[in-house]
Design an enzyme around this catalytic site. Structure first.
Site, PDB file in Angstrom:
ATOM      1  N   ARG A  34       0.618  -1.279   0.013  1.00 12.56           N
ATOM      2  CA  ARG A  34      -0.291   0.447  -0.244  1.00 12.56           C
ATOM      3  C   ARG A  34       0.764   1.124   0.018  1.00 12.56           C
ATOM      4  O   ARG A  34       0.607   2.620  -0.306  1.00 12.56           O
ATOM      5  CB  ARG A  34      -1.208   0.030   1.456  1.00 12.56           C
ATOM      6  CG  ARG A  34      -1.909  -0.789   1.247  1.00 12.56           C
ATOM      7  CD  ARG A  34      -3.129  -0.937   2.035  1.00 12.56           C
ATOM      8  NE  ARG A  34      -4.474  -1.192   1.582  1.00 12.56           N
ATOM      9  CZ  ARG A  34      -5.546  -2.226   2.966  1.00 12.56           C
ATOM     10  NH1 ARG A  34      -5.125  -1.414   4.007  1.00 12.56           N
ATOM     11  NH2 ARG A  34      -6.617  -2.110   2.161  1.00 12.56           N
ATOM     12  N   LYS A 202     -12.433 -12.504   8.368  1.00  9.81           N
ATOM     13  CA  LYS A 202     -13.225 -11.342   8.563  1.00  9.81           C
ATOM     14  C   LYS A 202     -14.441 -11.461   8.385  1.00  9.81           C
ATOM     15  O   LYS A 202     -15.425 -10.928   6.919  1.00  9.81           O
ATOM     16  CB  LYS A 202     -13.111  -9.655   7.917  1.00  9.81           C
ATOM     17  CG  LYS A 202     -12.315  -9.189   8.712  1.00  9.81           C
ATOM     18  CD  LYS A 202     -11.812  -7.462   8.058  1.00  9.81           C
ATOM     19  CE  LYS A 202     -10.359  -6.893   8.164  1.00  9.81           C
ATOM     20  NZ  LYS A 202     -10.261  -5.772   7.753  1.00  9.81           N
ATOM     21  N   GLY A 355      -6.079  -6.140   1.050  1.00  5.53           N
ATOM     22  CA  GLY A 355      -4.408  -5.861   1.557  1.00  5.53           C
ATOM     23  C   GLY A 355      -3.563  -7.650   2.307  1.00  5.53           C
ATOM     24  O   GLY A 355      -2.846  -8.049   1.882  1.00  5.53           O
ATOM     25  N   GLY A 379     -11.902  -3.729   1.413  1.00  2.00           N
ATOM     26  CA  GLY A 379     -13.241  -4.070   1.943  1.00  2.00           C
ATOM     27  C   GLY A 379     -14.565  -2.771   0.984  1.00  2.00           C
ATOM     28  O   GLY A 379     -15.276  -2.893   0.290  1.00  2.00           O
TER      29      GLY A 379
HETATM   30  C1  3PG Z   1      -8.206  -1.628   4.803  1.00  2.84           C
HETATM   31  O1  3PG Z   1      -7.575  -2.014   5.811  1.00  2.84           O
HETATM   32  O2  3PG Z   1      -8.828  -1.958   4.496  1.00  2.84           O
HETATM   33  C2  3PG Z   1      -8.718  -0.034   4.552  1.00  2.84           C
HETATM   34  O3  3PG Z   1      -7.515   0.813   5.250  1.00  2.84           O
HETATM   35  C3  3PG Z   1      -9.847   0.596   5.729  1.00  2.84           C
HETATM   36  O4  3PG Z   1      -9.579  -0.218   7.178  1.00  2.84           O
HETATM   37  P1  3PG Z   1     -10.102  -0.256   7.741  1.00  2.84           P
HETATM   38  O5  3PG Z   1     -11.679  -1.674   7.956  1.00  2.84           O
HETATM   39  O6  3PG Z   1     -10.404  -0.260   9.193  1.00  2.84           O
HETATM   40  O7  3PG Z   1     -11.052   0.646   8.405  1.00  2.84           O
END
Ligand code: 3PG
Length: 399
Positions: A34, A202, A355, A379
């Site tokens: 990233r 998740k 990621g 996400g």
């Molecule tokens: C991610 O890791 O998908 C983004 O950086 C957003 O992070 P978050 O899900 O903590 O908002």
């Protein structure tokens, strides 16, 4: 609007929202994908003579300063990566306070300043628009224009992503534009068969997206932690595996909807299990419908890896989000490896989203250019594919 639409940025203070949310252990950065993906926009602006101020988050510090979530190691890495370009990187130890204000004042044209983790400020993620607006005002006060380049956060209605765009002339950065261009190909008339591979830990996040993706893809291949909730929904015991009991009914619904719509949900037929979550725990392969009570599933099995690879090989469009198992541990990396390998062989468009999946393919030795596209959004890319409106993109359409 693009950066070009902002006119000459020389001598102007440009606030950039990047997604620099990378895995860090201690002060060691894991996959820096990233950070690397954020470089082209920063280089472009710095070379054009802008004073570049970057705001970003790391993890979920819940609105409080916490050294565990400092962006200091990211600033260091950014400095190393920009040094060959002759670009100096500074770091402010707060978000919009004295350190940030002084650093902005001292910032020279062509330099970059990274502000401390914006989620140290509770207003960043507040549901109250006025609270977010107050932080956005402070951020906007540091700059003349705003560039939104953190694709991974555009699904978040947060001060540094959404509200600040309403306070300053704004544009989409090159990373956001590039990501949207690829994801558009997946949503607007994808070449078929269109196969979506979902995994990762998740669990509840992903279960919700499945409902939406059922309508779009031809096949959904499910692996990773969420698979056990599916197996349970089919009436199987899952031993000590990750299970979201409260989602079992919803999953039964998804299975029924998929059947009605003629969309195939492909589940693993074998699972790699171990008695504990440990790299050296004795691993065995069992049938997916016969997971022993004292074991937990940590990867899809070899037969499933092959079956998934065959499904992927037959596809013209593939989107993959989430590892198939605990790929960080050699004994449980086989499923993720099989899926990654199959994606590199797709005769069509292959997109790796998220990621974790991006980190997985790199850690397993694959190169970025073996895939059609590796998205920086987890996400964000899923929500885009679901057809949801992403606040951080929608706001950029406003004047
Ligand atoms: C991610 O890791 O998908 C983004 O950086 C957003 O992070 P978050 O899900 O903590 O908002």
């Amino acid at each position: 609007k693009t950066i070009e639409d902002l006119g000459d940025v020389a001598g102007r203070r440009v606030l950039v929202r990047s997604d620099l949310n990378v895995p860090i252990e201690g002060d060691k950065i894991g996959d820096d994908g990233r950070i690397r993906a954020s470089l082209p926009t920063l280089v472009k602006l710095a070379k054009a003579g802008a004073k570049v101020i970057v705001t970003a988050h790391l993890g979920r510090p819940k609105g409080k300063p916490n050294p565990e979530f400092t962006l200091a190691p990211v600033a260091k890495r950014l400095g190393e990566l920009l040094a060959p370009e002759g670009i100096t990187v500074h770091f402010a130890t707060d978000v919009t306070g004295d350190s940030a204000q002084e650093a902005v004042q001292e910032l020279d044209e062509g330099e970059v300043l990274l502000l401390e983790n914006v989620r140290y400020d509770p207003r960043e993620e507040s549901k109250d628009e006025a609270e977010r607006g107050a932080l956005a005002d402070e951020l906007a006060g540091l700059a003349d224009v705003f560039v939104s380049d953190g694709f991974g956060v555009v699904h978040r209605k947060q001060a540094s992503v959404y509200d600040v765009a309403r306070k300053l002339p704004h544009a989409a950065g090159g990373l956001v534009l590039a990501e949207v261009e690829v994801l558009k190909k997946l949503t607007e008339d994808p070449a078929r068969p269109y196969v979506v591979v979902l995994g990762g830990a998740k669990v509840s996040d992903k279960l919700a997206v499945i409902d939406n993706l059922i309508a779009k893809a031809d096949k959904l291949l499910i692996g990773g932690g969420m698979v056990f909730t599916f197996l349970k929904a089919q009436g199987h015991e899952v031993g000590k595996s990750l299970l979201e009991e409260d989602q079992v009914e919803a999953v039964k619904g998804y299975l029924a909807t998929a059947k009605d719509k003629g969309v195939e949900i492909v589940l693993p037929t074998d699972i790699v299990v171990a008695p504990e979550f440990k790299a050296d725990a004795p691993a065995t392969v069992v049938a997916a419908d016969a997971i022993p009570a004292d074991q937990l599933g940590l990867d899809i099995g070899p037969d499933s890896g092959q079956a998934f690879a065959a499904e992927i090989a037959g596809a013209k469009t593939v989107f993959w989000n989430g590892p198939m198992g605990v790929f960080e541990m050699e004994a449980f990396a086989g499923g993720t490896k099989a899926v990654a390998q199959a994606l590199t062989e797709v005769d069509g468009l292959s997109v790796v989203g998220g990621g974790d999946s991006a980190a997985a393919v790199r850690q397993l030795g694959f190169a970025d250019d073996q895939f059609g596209h590796i998205s920086t959004g987890g996400g964000a890319s899923l929500e885009y594919l679901e057809g949801k409106e992403l606040p951080g993109l929608a706001v950029l359409e406003e004047d």
